[in-house]
Design an enzyme around this catalytic site. Structure first.
Site, short mmCIF file in Angstrom:
data_model
loop_
_atom_site.label_atom_id
_atom_site.label_comp_id
_atom_site.label_asym_id
_atom_site.label_seq_id
_atom_site.Cartn_x
_atom_site.Cartn_y
_atom_site.Cartn_z
N GLY A 210 31.03 87.13 33.45
CA GLY A 210 29.74 87.34 31.81
C GLY A 210 28.58 87.67 33.14
O GLY A 210 28.94 87.74 34.18
N GLN B 160 20.72 90.51 36.61
CA GLN B 160 21.32 90.79 38.10
C GLN B 160 21.53 92.15 38.27
O GLN B 160 22.57 92.46 39.08
CB GLN B 160 23.23 89.97 37.79
CG GLN B 160 22.91 88.44 36.82
CD GLN B 160 24.17 87.64 37.25
OE1 GLN B 160 24.52 87.34 36.08
NE2 GLN B 160 25.11 87.54 37.90
N CYS C 113 28.89 82.12 40.65
CA CYS C 113 27.88 83.09 39.86
C CYS C 113 28.05 84.11 41.26
O CYS C 113 28.01 84.30 42.14
CB CYS C 113 26.76 82.17 40.15
SG CYS C 113 25.62 83.54 39.37
N LEU C 114 27.79 85.16 40.20
CA LEU C 114 28.00 86.63 40.68
C LEU C 114 27.12 86.85 42.56
O LEU C 114 26.73 88.19 42.55
CB LEU C 114 28.49 87.73 40.01
CG LEU C 114 29.50 87.75 39.15
CD1 LEU C 114 29.73 89.11 38.05
CD2 LEU C 114 30.69 87.71 39.82
N HIS D 278 25.73 79.80 31.31
CA HIS D 278 25.14 79.97 32.01
C HIS D 278 24.21 82.06 32.24
O HIS D 278 23.19 81.89 33.34
CB HIS D 278 26.69 80.42 33.55
CG HIS D 278 27.05 80.88 34.36
ND1 HIS D 278 26.94 80.33 35.11
CD2 HIS D 278 26.07 82.19 34.82
CE1 HIS D 278 26.80 81.59 37.02
NE2 HIS D 278 26.60 81.97 36.14
N GLU D 279 25.03 82.52 31.14
CA GLU D 279 24.87 83.78 30.74
C GLU D 279 23.44 83.40 30.63
O GLU D 279 22.48 84.66 30.88
CB GLU D 279 25.13 84.87 30.60
CG GLU D 279 26.92 84.24 30.90
CD GLU D 279 26.46 84.91 32.43
OE1 GLU D 279 25.60 85.65 32.95
OE2 GLU D 279 27.16 85.26 33.13
N HIS E 107 20.64 82.51 32.46
CA HIS E 107 19.97 84.17 33.38
C HIS E 107 18.36 84.76 32.96
O HIS E 107 18.17 84.87 33.74
CB HIS E 107 21.36 84.89 33.73
CG HIS E 107 21.59 85.03 35.26
ND1 HIS E 107 21.42 84.51 36.72
CD2 HIS E 107 23.36 84.46 35.36
CE1 HIS E 107 22.31 84.23 37.57
NE2 HIS E 107 23.76 84.49 36.37
#
Length: 220
Positions: free
Chosen positions: A68, A73, A126-127, A168-169, A172
């Site tokens: 995702g 991000q 997480c990226l 999670h997304e 963000h």
């Protein structure tokens, strides 16, 4: 003949971002854009630019081996995210985590609400927080409401790992990182994860690092 719609600052930002090529650079923790929250999508990007941006998010997510990616991000404070999970995991992991393949989706103005009271805790990364993972207890099932990139309504219940990705997304987009919800005693480097915590569930990590899981004695 009508005049062309004036291009706003968000559209200009996205055009400049795309002009530098893909994959896009991923913003990491400490950058204020990850904490400010996002503005709802309301046509700031014309359909062709929205399609290009969604494709750039897809390419960037895949290049980073993520499941995702949210617009903040890559530095864009717009309520848009993409998800996709081929779920290339062993059967025991699939069963324990409820991790099943998810097709590529664009989520515009997503929000979620829990379905039931069950919670599940697993290591999560997480990226935007590279090199680390921690255990996060999340709702086991959620109802997602959103629009897709064409404006069609999305109203769907997700469970297991797909529900975790959705939460999670969407978090963000509200300026929330997974670390805000994590059991910090579980925080582990990728090296520690590979050497110690490869089990399908975090039960062993909880016992050895000293934290509780949902439903365990003494859980908070």
């Amino acid at each position: 003949m009508g005049t062309a719609r004036e291009r706003g600052p968000v559209a200009e930002q996205v055009e400049e971002l795309l002009a530098d090529g893909v994959p896009l650079p991923i913003v990491t923790a400490g950058d204020p854009v990850l904490r400010r929250g996002t503005e709802p999508f309301d046509g700031q990007l014309e359909p062709p630019l929205l399609a290009r941006f969604a494709e750039a998010l897809r390419v960037t997510m895949r290049a980073a081996a993520g499941v995702g990616l949210a617009a903040p991000q890559v530095g864009v404070a717009l309520r848009i995210a993409v998800i996709e999970d081929p779920a290339p995991v062993p059967e025991e992991v699939r069963v324990a985590r409820g991790r099943v393949p998810q097709p590529f989706r664009v989520l515009v103005n997503p929000s979620y609400e829990p379905v039931g009271t069950a919670r599940a805790a697993f290591f999560e990364g997480c990226l935007s927080v590279p090199g680390w993972q921690a255990v996060v207890a999340r709702h086991a099932r959620v109802r997602l409401r959103a629009r897709d990139e064409h404006g069609a309504a999305v109203d769907e219940v997700f469970s297991g790992w797909p529900a975790r990705i959705v939460q999670h997304e969407t978090d963000h987009l509200d300026g929330t990182l997974y670390l805000d919800r994590a059991e910090l005693r579980s925080l582990s480097s990728h090296t520690a994860m590979a050497g110690r915590w490869t089990q399908p569930t975090p039960a062993r990590a909880a016992a050895e690092l000293g934290f509780d899981l949902p439903g365990s004695a003494g859980s908070r």
